[in-house]
Design an enzyme around this catalytic site. Structure first.
Site, PDB file in Angstrom:
ATOM      1  N   LEU A 102       0.872  -1.166   0.000  1.00 61.51           N
ATOM      2  CA  LEU A 102       0.000   0.000   0.000  1.00 61.51           C
ATOM      3  C   LEU A 102       0.908   1.215   0.000  1.00 61.51           C
ATOM      4  CD1 LEU A 102      -2.741  -0.841   2.677  1.00 61.51           C
ATOM      5  CD2 LEU A 102      -3.108  -0.528   0.229  1.00 61.51           C
ATOM      6  N   ASP A 103       0.588   2.229  -0.804  1.00 65.53           N
ATOM      7  CA  ASP A 103       1.459   3.393  -0.828  1.00 65.53           C
ATOM      8  C   ASP A 103       1.383   4.126   0.508  1.00 65.53           C
ATOM      9  OD1 ASP A 103      -0.591   5.559  -0.983  1.00 65.53           O
ATOM     10  OD2 ASP A 103      -1.017   4.669  -2.932  1.00 65.53           O
ATOM     11  N   LYS A 104       2.323   5.020   0.711  1.00 67.07           N
ATOM     12  CA  LYS A 104       2.498   5.682   2.012  1.00 67.07           C
ATOM     13  C   LYS A 104       1.242   6.431   2.441  1.00 67.07           C
ATOM     14  CE  LYS A 104       5.967   8.477   4.442  1.00 67.07           C
ATOM     15  NZ  LYS A 104       7.261   9.194   4.301  1.00 67.07           N
ATOM     16  N   SER A 106      -1.842   5.570   1.841  1.00 66.01           N
ATOM     17  CA  SER A 106      -2.988   4.672   1.966  1.00 66.01           C
ATOM     18  C   SER A 106      -2.912   3.890   3.272  1.00 66.01           C
ATOM     19  CB  SER A 106      -3.026   3.708   0.775  1.00 66.01           C
ATOM     20  OG  SER A 106      -3.127   4.419  -0.447  1.00 66.01           O
TER      21      SER A 106
END
Length: 230
Positions: A102-104, A106
């Site tokens: 998950l990106d930072k 999210s």
């Protein structure tokens, strides 16, 4: 009978990373086999000396599985030098890594494991394991948004696979993906004229975050059979 297996598979079975990531490590030259730089065609067993990033590995690890509730601000890249890296929030008893990212910006459910084959089974598009997200955008959704997103839109020079998209509030929708392009949902929404302001992963295959009673930035041990849809 020859019991040697391909090097990338051996590294994955040792719980270091997935096979795909092991192949990258071989390309980067950080894998040594019997005192020489490793090759992709190497086949090894426990009698061979295999070193990855300066650490000797030996045989298959006991396979473990954890669910982690990632908050916003944690980076899934395992970088010891980054105080915001996920590596500082992992279980300490055994080496594990996240399945997918998950990106930072999210939040939500991540599965942690040292099972390289299982990792491949969850992230490879051929296995079609669904992941569900709740997404909030910056303005009310128009009448055509869900249909357009579900049919597929251009992302990174390809059309995204058809997916399930359901409006659940004026500026919020649920989306189920069976692929995992880089920042896919954010890019899909941007193509349709929206900006994602909150992205929350609530389900991976059969595993639902709501059923785990798991606070943010905590992890619990789970069973492999709790995860996969049959």
């Amino acid at each position: 009978m020859d019991t040697k297996i391909r090097l990338a598979k051996y590294i994955a079975h040792a719980g270091i990373c997935s096979r795909k990531q092991a192949s990258r490590l071989i390309d980067e030259g950080v894998v040594i086999v019997n005192n020489r730089p490793a090759n992709h065609i190497d086949h090894v067993d426990e009698n061979d000396r295999v070193i990855v990033n300066g650490h000797a590995i030996k045989g298959p690890a006991d396979l473990v599985y954890f669910a982690y509730h990632k908050p916003v601000g944690i980076d899934c890249k395992l970088n010891h030098h980054d105080p915001n890296s996920l590596i500082h929030h992992l279980p300490q008893l055994t080496r594990v890594y996240p399945i997918g990212r998950l990106d930072k910006d999210s939040r939500g459910l991540i599965i942690l494991t040292n099972d390289g084959d299982f990792c491949n089974q969850l992230i490879h598009p051929d296995f079609h394991q669904p992941k569900r997200y709740l997404v909030t955008v910056n303005k009310p959704l128009d009448a055509h948004f869900c249909k357009k997103m579900a049919a597929g839109v251009p992302v990174d020079k390809q059309i995204t696979r058809p997916c399930e998209v359901v409006k659940i509030a004026s500026n919020q929708f649920s989306i189920v993906l069976k692929q995992g392009l880089n920042r896919q949902i954010r890019k899909m929404a941007h193509y349709c004229g929206y900006t994602v302001i909150d992205l929350y992963r609530v389900q991976i295959s059969e595993l639902l975050l709501d059923n785990l009673n798991l606070p943010e930035n905590h992890f619990i041990k789970i069973n492999k059979n709790d995860i996969l849809s049959q």
